[in-house]
Motif scaffolding. Structure first.
Motif, PDB file in Angstrom:
ATOM      1  N   GLN A 105       0.834  -1.201   0.000  1.00 38.09           N
ATOM      2  CA  GLN A 105       0.000   0.000   0.000  1.00 38.09           C
ATOM      3  C   GLN A 105       0.868   1.249   0.000  1.00 38.09           C
ATOM      4  O   GLN A 105       0.606   2.220  -0.700  1.00 38.09           O
ATOM      5  CB  GLN A 105      -0.899  -0.003   1.230  1.00 38.09           C
ATOM      6  CG  GLN A 105      -1.673   1.287   1.467  1.00 38.09           C
ATOM      7  CD  GLN A 105      -2.917   1.391   0.623  1.00 38.09           C
ATOM      8  OE1 GLN A 105      -3.933   0.781   0.928  1.00 38.09           O
ATOM      9  NE2 GLN A 105      -2.851   2.163  -0.441  1.00 38.09           N
ATOM     10  N   GLN A 106       1.932   1.220   0.802  1.00 35.85           N
ATOM     11  CA  GLN A 106       2.824   2.372   0.882  1.00 35.85           C
ATOM     12  C   GLN A 106       3.498   2.642  -0.461  1.00 35.85           C
ATOM     13  O   GLN A 106       3.689   3.795  -0.851  1.00 35.85           O
ATOM     14  CB  GLN A 106       3.861   2.150   1.979  1.00 35.85           C
ATOM     15  CG  GLN A 106       3.250   2.156   3.380  1.00 35.85           C
ATOM     16  CD  GLN A 106       4.228   1.728   4.445  1.00 35.85           C
ATOM     17  OE1 GLN A 106       5.406   1.495   4.172  1.00 35.85           O
ATOM     18  NE2 GLN A 106       3.752   1.595   5.676  1.00 35.85           N
ATOM     19  N   GLN A 107       3.834   1.595  -1.188  1.00 38.88           N
ATOM     20  CA  GLN A 107       4.441   1.776  -2.505  1.00 38.88           C
ATOM     21  C   GLN A 107       3.469   2.457  -3.458  1.00 38.88           C
ATOM     22  O   GLN A 107       3.880   3.269  -4.299  1.00 38.88           O
ATOM     23  CB  GLN A 107       4.899   0.422  -3.067  1.00 38.88           C
ATOM     24  CG  GLN A 107       6.144  -0.125  -2.390  1.00 38.88           C
ATOM     25  CD  GLN A 107       6.468  -1.549  -2.813  1.00 38.88           C
ATOM     26  OE1 GLN A 107       5.596  -2.290  -3.261  1.00 38.88           O
ATOM     27  NE2 GLN A 107       7.713  -1.936  -2.658  1.00 38.88           N
ATOM     28  N   TYR A 159       2.600  -1.842  -8.630  1.00 38.31           N
ATOM     29  CA  TYR A 159       3.137  -1.300  -7.387  1.00 38.31           C
ATOM     30  C   TYR A 159       3.404  -2.370  -6.335  1.00 38.31           C
ATOM     31  O   TYR A 159       3.988  -2.085  -5.288  1.00 38.31           O
ATOM     32  CB  TYR A 159       2.196  -0.229  -6.810  1.00 38.31           C
ATOM     33  CG  TYR A 159       0.848  -0.723  -6.344  1.00 38.31           C
ATOM     34  CD1 TYR A 159       0.647  -1.197  -5.048  1.00 38.31           C
ATOM     35  CD2 TYR A 159      -0.243  -0.714  -7.203  1.00 38.31           C
ATOM     36  CE1 TYR A 159      -0.600  -1.645  -4.624  1.00 38.31           C
ATOM     37  CE2 TYR A 159      -1.501  -1.156  -6.785  1.00 38.31           C
ATOM     38  CZ  TYR A 159      -1.669  -1.618  -5.499  1.00 38.31           C
ATOM     39  OH  TYR A 159      -2.905  -2.061  -5.092  1.00 38.31           O
ATOM     40  N   LEU A 160       2.985  -3.603  -6.581  1.00 36.68           N
ATOM     41  CA  LEU A 160       3.125  -4.652  -5.591  1.00 36.68           C
ATOM     42  C   LEU A 160       4.548  -5.186  -5.546  1.00 36.68           C
ATOM     43  O   LEU A 160       5.161  -5.479  -6.571  1.00 36.68           O
ATOM     44  CB  LEU A 160       2.163  -5.805  -5.895  1.00 36.68           C
ATOM     45  CG  LEU A 160       0.674  -5.448  -5.843  1.00 36.68           C
ATOM     46  CD1 LEU A 160      -0.159  -6.635  -6.262  1.00 36.68           C
ATOM     47  CD2 LEU A 160       0.280  -4.977  -4.458  1.00 36.68           C
ATOM     48  N   GLY A 161       5.084  -5.318  -4.338  1.00 31.56           N
ATOM     49  CA  GLY A 161       6.418  -5.893  -4.180  1.00 31.56           C
ATOM     50  C   GLY A 161       6.362  -7.402  -4.285  1.00 31.56           C
ATOM     51  O   GLY A 161       5.290  -7.999  -4.326  1.00 31.56           O
ATOM     52  N   ARG A 162       7.520  -8.022  -4.295  1.00 34.69           N
ATOM     53  CA  ARG A 162       7.577  -9.477  -4.455  1.00 34.69           C
ATOM     54  C   ARG A 162       7.688 -10.218  -3.129  1.00 34.69           C
ATOM     55  O   ARG A 162       7.300 -11.361  -3.027  1.00 34.69           O
ATOM     56  CB  ARG A 162       8.780  -9.857  -5.336  1.00 34.69           C
ATOM     57  CG  ARG A 162       8.656  -9.350  -6.768  1.00 34.69           C
ATOM     58  CD  ARG A 162       9.840  -9.795  -7.596  1.00 34.69           C
ATOM     59  NE  ARG A 162       9.726  -9.340  -8.975  1.00 34.69           N
ATOM     60  CZ  ARG A 162      10.631  -9.574  -9.918  1.00 34.69           C
ATOM     61  NH1 ARG A 162      11.734 -10.258  -9.624  1.00 34.69           N
ATOM     62  NH2 ARG A 162      10.456  -9.128 -11.144  1.00 34.69           N
ATOM     63  N   HIS A 181      -5.845  -1.371  -6.053  1.00 29.73           N
ATOM     64  CA  HIS A 181      -5.900   0.026  -6.495  1.00 29.73           C
ATOM     65  C   HIS A 181      -5.675   0.063  -8.011  1.00 29.73           C
ATOM     66  O   HIS A 181      -4.884  -0.716  -8.561  1.00 29.73           O
ATOM     67  CB  HIS A 181      -4.790   0.857  -5.830  1.00 29.73           C
ATOM     68  CG  HIS A 181      -5.141   1.346  -4.468  1.00 29.73           C
ATOM     69  ND1 HIS A 181      -6.146   2.257  -4.222  1.00 29.73           N
ATOM     70  CD2 HIS A 181      -4.598   1.059  -3.254  1.00 29.73           C
ATOM     71  CE1 HIS A 181      -6.203   2.517  -2.935  1.00 29.73           C
ATOM     72  NE2 HIS A 181      -5.282   1.792  -2.320  1.00 29.73           N
ATOM     73  N   VAL A 182      -6.325   1.008  -8.685  1.00 30.97           N
ATOM     74  CA  VAL A 182      -6.078   1.180 -10.113  1.00 30.97           C
ATOM     75  C   VAL A 182      -4.647   1.689 -10.300  1.00 30.97           C
ATOM     76  O   VAL A 182      -4.103   2.375  -9.429  1.00 30.97           O
ATOM     77  CB  VAL A 182      -7.100   2.164 -10.723  1.00 30.97           C
ATOM     78  CG1 VAL A 182      -6.877   3.585 -10.231  1.00 30.97           C
ATOM     79  CG2 VAL A 182      -7.070   2.119 -12.237  1.00 30.97           C
TER      80      VAL A 182
END
Length: 203
Positions: free
Chosen positions: A55-57, A131-134, A188-189
Motif C-alpha cells: 500500500q505504501q508503494q 506497485y506490488l512488491g515481491r 488500487h487502479v
C-alpha cells in the motif's frame, strides 16, 4: 453498463457524502464537499494507516505525480484513510506524500461510496498491479516496524485491517467522472491509468 466496482456514485450519494466530515492532520474537521468544491479532485481512499509496504508503494507512486502536471490539469490529489487522524503525519513521512491527507474514522465516506471489506489478495490468474512488491514476508515485517513497533502510541488508530479503498475523480463540485472500488487488498487502479483518466501527465 458499468460493473459494480466501477459504477459512478449517484448525485444523491455524492450530496450525502459532501455533508460528511473528515479530519486533517491536526484533527480539524473538514467537510468532504469543501474538498471537491473548487476543482477536479482525484481522491484515493487507502486501506488502514499501518497497511504494508505494498500500500505504501502505491502512495509513493502517487507522491511522484508532479505538482506542475496537476496544476496544468487544474486538478488536485487527495488521500483519505479509514483510521484516526493522528497517524497521518507519520504516514506522509513514510511515503513522502506532500499533498492533503485526511482521516475518515467513522468510515462514512467508505460506506457511502460502497467500498468493501475483505482480506483477499490478488486472485489466481489475475495480473498483479505494478506497485506490488515481491517479498510478502518482507512487506509484513517492514509494515510491523514502520507501524506499531515504531509508533506504539498509534496502535488502535490505524483503521480496520479489512477495509479496502478505492480511487475516484470528483468535481469541480458534486460530480464524479471516474470510480474504481478495490475488490481485494491489492486492487488500487494503476497510478498511470488514474492520472490518464484525470487528464494529468504521468510520469
Amino acid at each position: 453498463m458499468a460493473a459494480e466496482h466501477t459504477a459512478l456514485p449517484s448525485p444523491e450519494l455524492i450530496a450525502k457524502a459532501a455533508a460528511l466530515n473528515v479530519f486533517d492532520d491536526s484533527g480539524k474537521e473538514v467537510s468532504f464537499g469543501s474538498i471537491i468544491k473548487d476543482q477536479k479532485t482525484i481522491v484515493v481512499f487507502i486501506r488502514h494507516f499501518f497497511c504494508g509496504v505494498r500500500q505504501q508503494q502505491y502512495v509513493m507512486q502517487l507522491a511522484s505525480v508532479r505538482q506542475d502536471a496537476l496544476d496544468a490539469a487544474n486538478a488536485r490529489l487527495v488521500i483519505i484513510g479509514c483510521g484516526d487522524w493522528q497517524p497521518i503525519k507519520n504516514y506522509c513521512e513514510t511515503t513522502d506524500f506532500k499533498g492533503p491527507m485526511y482521516a475518515d474514522p467513522s468510515r462514512g465516506l467508505y460506506n457511502t461510496f460502497g467500498l468493501v471489506q475483505n482480506l483477499d489478495m490478488t486472485p489466481a490468474g489475475e495480473e498483479k498491479r505494478s506497485y506490488l512488491g515481491r517479498s510478502y514476508i518482507g512487506n509484513v515485517l517492514k509494515s510491523i516496524w514502520q507501524g506499531p513497533l515504531k509508533n506504539p502510541l498509534l496502535v488502535g488508530k490505524q483503521g480496520p485491517v479489512s477495509q479496502n479503498g478505492g480511487d475516484f475523480i470528483f468535481g469541480p463540485g458534486e460530480t464524479c467522472t471516474y470510480a474504481w472500488r478495490m475488490r481485494h487488498t491489492e486492487d488500487h487502479v494503476e497510478v498511470e491509468d488514474l492520472m490518464k483518466e484525470a487528464g494529468v501527465a504521468y510520469p
